[in-house]
Motif scaffolding. Structure first.
Motif, PDB file in Angstrom:
ATOM      1  N   GLY A   1       0.852  -1.189   0.000  1.00  0.00           N
ATOM      2  CA  GLY A   1       0.000   0.000   0.000  1.00  0.00           C
ATOM      3  C   GLY A   1       0.882   1.231   0.000  1.00  0.00           C
TER       4      GLY A   1
ATOM      5  N   SER B   1       0.096   7.365  10.201  1.00  0.00           N
ATOM      6  CA  SER B   1      -0.562   6.119   9.791  1.00  0.00           C
ATOM      7  C   SER B   1       0.072   5.506   8.561  1.00  0.00           C
ATOM      8  N   ARG B   2       0.868   6.280   7.848  1.00  0.00           N
ATOM      9  CA  ARG B   2       1.429   5.767   6.595  1.00  0.00           C
ATOM     10  C   ARG B   2       2.762   5.045   6.794  1.00  0.00           C
TER      11      ARG B   2
ATOM     12  N   THR C   1       1.672 -10.225   5.464  1.00  0.00           N
ATOM     13  CA  THR C   1       2.807 -11.119   5.653  1.00  0.00           C
ATOM     14  C   THR C   1       4.056 -10.256   5.610  1.00  0.00           C
TER      15      THR C   1
HETATM   16  C1  LIG Z   1      -1.011   1.746   9.496  1.00  0.00           C
HETATM   17  S1  LIG Z   1      -1.190   1.106   7.888  1.00  0.00           S
HETATM   18  C2  LIG Z   1       0.328   1.545   7.150  1.00  0.00           C
HETATM   19  C3  LIG Z   1       0.113   2.322   5.872  1.00  0.00           C
HETATM   20  C4  LIG Z   1      -0.555   1.539   4.777  1.00  0.00           C
HETATM   21  N1  LIG Z   1       0.424   0.797   3.981  1.00  0.00           N
HETATM   22  C5  LIG Z   1      -1.386   2.426   3.903  1.00  0.00           C
HETATM   23  O1  LIG Z   1      -1.448   2.182   2.699  1.00  0.00           O
HETATM   24  O2  LIG Z   1      -1.998   3.365   4.388  1.00  0.00           O
HETATM   25  C6  LIG Z   1      -1.056  -0.599   8.260  1.00  0.00           C
HETATM   26  C7  LIG Z   1      -1.248  -1.496   7.076  1.00  0.00           C
HETATM   27  O3  LIG Z   1      -0.216  -1.315   6.136  1.00  0.00           O
HETATM   28  C8  LIG Z   1       0.188  -2.556   5.565  1.00  0.00           C
HETATM   29  N2  LIG Z   1       1.576  -2.832   5.959  1.00  0.00           N
HETATM   30  C9  LIG Z   1       2.272  -2.289   6.973  1.00  0.00           C
HETATM   31  N3  LIG Z   1       3.520  -2.749   7.025  1.00  0.00           N
HETATM   32  C10 LIG Z   1       3.643  -3.635   6.025  1.00  0.00           C
HETATM   33  C11 LIG Z   1       4.702  -4.462   5.566  1.00  0.00           C
HETATM   34  N4  LIG Z   1       5.875  -4.490   6.166  1.00  0.00           N
HETATM   35  N5  LIG Z   1       4.451  -5.255   4.494  1.00  0.00           N
HETATM   36  C12 LIG Z   1       3.247  -5.259   3.890  1.00  0.00           C
HETATM   37  N6  LIG Z   1       2.208  -4.505   4.273  1.00  0.00           N
HETATM   38  C13 LIG Z   1       2.399  -3.693   5.334  1.00  0.00           C
HETATM   39  C14 LIG Z   1      -0.750  -3.587   6.127  1.00  0.00           C
HETATM   40  O4  LIG Z   1      -1.823  -3.717   5.256  1.00  0.00           O
HETATM   41  C15 LIG Z   1      -1.197  -2.959   7.429  1.00  0.00           C
HETATM   42  O5  LIG Z   1      -2.420  -3.450   7.866  1.00  0.00           O
END
Ligand SMILES: C[S@@+](CC[C@H](N)C(=O)[O-])C[C@H]1O[C@@H](n2cnc3c(N)ncnc32)[C@H](O)[C@@H]1O
Length: 422
Positions: A137, A231-232, A291
């Motif tokens: 994401g 949050s990102r 994962t």
């Molecule tokens: C707090 S958000 C982080 C920002 C998020 N990637 C977004 O698009 O807004 C948490 C989510 O991001 C993704 N995420 C966070 N760390 C990750 C990682 N190391 N690998 C894959 N997905 C991750 C997961 O879907 C998780 O539930």
């Protein structure tokens, strides 16, 4: 002057990892003891909203409240200040008593305090950008090289919600929707754009909260925070950044804990780094639905051995009994393993153990060096005003006054009364 330091890392999780939208959660349900609420109990014929008639002093909207909730002897209300921090806005769903504690905080009384400290600065700010990353994401990426200790983001939440579990999902959503709807339009959009798990419109606010929560204690109660910029940050098991929340100014801070190159992703950790590979993988999948493929997880179970070594060294160094075999060599080894494993965000533990170990054999020079490093590391992890920083600074300033001084010096000391005899 406690000699012991915690043997294991306190868990600092991004999300409580439990189902905040479900009914099965058990949050604290003891009573709030505020005088206002006590008076409600006494006059329990009335469950009228006990709203401070001066609410306009702080809030831009009249508080909207649930009925009286006997489970914790209070009601919960939505408090919004839509002009907070130059029109960023903030909405808080909590008890009247805790709302009064929030209302007393400086940012509600000094318009410039946040701006002066560079908090809530315009997105990007030259240091970072949020952009789509393959398989993750959106993530945070450095726009230039960053050094250990550099402040990357400092933002206040849009939404703060008491982590109760007494309302039904529908009831809670109703109030959280009010909380959101009272924020400025741009903030609402920013909030609703964040990651979600369920994509179910009827519970969208709880969905965003679940996927993006940081926690903070206020008034002795856990509160869930949504800080959209923060949050990102995606997760890594050996992250290159650390966060903490300073409740007094309602600000979430993130600092680099090792050099981060331009275009490199900036990561924080959502869980403890001390769990073995399979435990971390399962936890992240269950609680956060991904994962983990971070560089540490890419090495799989190979990295578990170093966790065992860290554990054993910390056990040994934490043993202050007569049978202790702790040594300066072990402490130096612990620091080395932390650095090799890229546990830069948790170095206060290794440095702290080293400081105490040097002090225990009467080497003030080693103590001062490592206690100062522990203080610096604790400042990045818990904030400069934290108790940990004070503890390590005290040790660095007055090693001989600490109860660990010469505690393991294996000689019969004929005291001459000055405490530092050899
Ligand atoms: C707090 S958000 C982080 C920002 C998020 N990637 C977004 O698009 O807004 C948490 C989510 O991001 C993704 N995420 C966070 N760390 C990750 C990682 N190391 N690998 C894959 N997905 C991750 C997961 O879907 C998780 O539930």
């Amino acid at each position: 002057d406690e000699v012991r330091i915690p043997a294991s890392e306190p868990i600092q999780e991004l999300n409580i990892g439990e189902d905040t939208t479900g009914e099965e959660l058990v949050y604290e349900t003891e009573s709030d003891q505020g005088s206002l609420l006590q008076s409600i109990q006494q006059n329990s014929t009335s469950t009228d909203t006990p709203i401070d008639e001066n609410w306009r002093d702080i809030w831009t909207h009249q508080p909207v409240c649930t009925s009286y909730l006997s489970e914790f002897n209070s009601l919960l209300c939505v408090y919004t200040n839509a002009t907070f921090s130059q029109g960023r806005g903030i909405s808080i769903f909590t008890t009247p008593k805790i709302a009064a504690e929030f209302a007393a905080l400086l940012p509600f009384h000094d318009d410039e305090i946040l701006q002066k400290r560079g908090i809530n600065s315009a997105e990007g700010s030259g240091l970072w950008t949020a952009k789509a990353l393959p398989g993750k994401g959106i993530g945070m990426v450095a726009k230039r090289d960053l050094q250990r200790g550099e402040l990357i983001t400092a933002y206040t939440p849009y939404l703060i919600s008491h982590a109760e579990n007494v309302l039904s999902v529908q009831e809670r959503e109703k109030f959280l929707q009010i909380a959101l709807s009272q924020l400025p339009a741009a903030s609402q959009e920013h909030f609703l754009d964040l990651a979600k798990y369920y994509y179910e419109l009827s519970v969208v606010v709880q969905d965003v909260v679940k996927a993006n929560t940081f926690q903070m204690d206020m008034g002795g109660r856990m509160h869930l925070l949504v800080v959209p910029e923060a949050s990102r940050y995606n997760h890594a098991c050996a992250p290159n950044a650390q966060y903490y929340i300073e409740p007094g100014i309602l600000t979430h801070f993130v600092h680099a804990v090792r050099p981060i190159a331009k275009d490199e992703e900036i990561t924080i950790t959502y869980s403890t780094p001390y769990h073995p590979y399979s435990v971390r993988q399962n936890y992240l999948l269950e609680a956060f639905r991904f994962t983990c493929t971070c560089s540490r997880c890419a090495k799989g179970e190979d990295t578990d051995q170093s966790l065992v070594e860290i554990h054993d060294l910390q056990q040994s160094l934490g043993n202050w009994g007569a049978d202790s075999t702790a040594s300066v060599k072990q402490a130096e080894r612990l620091v080395k393993v932390y650095l090799e494993e890229e546990f830069d965000g948790f170095l206060d533990f290794a440095y702290g153990h080293a400081a105490l170990t040097y002090n225990s054999v009467g080497s003030a020079r080693g103590t001062v060096k490592y206690a100062a490093l522990a203080a610096e590391a604790a400042a990045l992890k818990y904030g400069p005003a934290s108790k940990d920083v004070r503890t390590w600074m005290d040790l660095a300033e007055r090693p001989m006054e600490h109860s660990s001084w010469r505690r393991r010096k294996n000689v019969v000391v004929v005291s001459d009364g000055d405490g530092d005899s050899d």
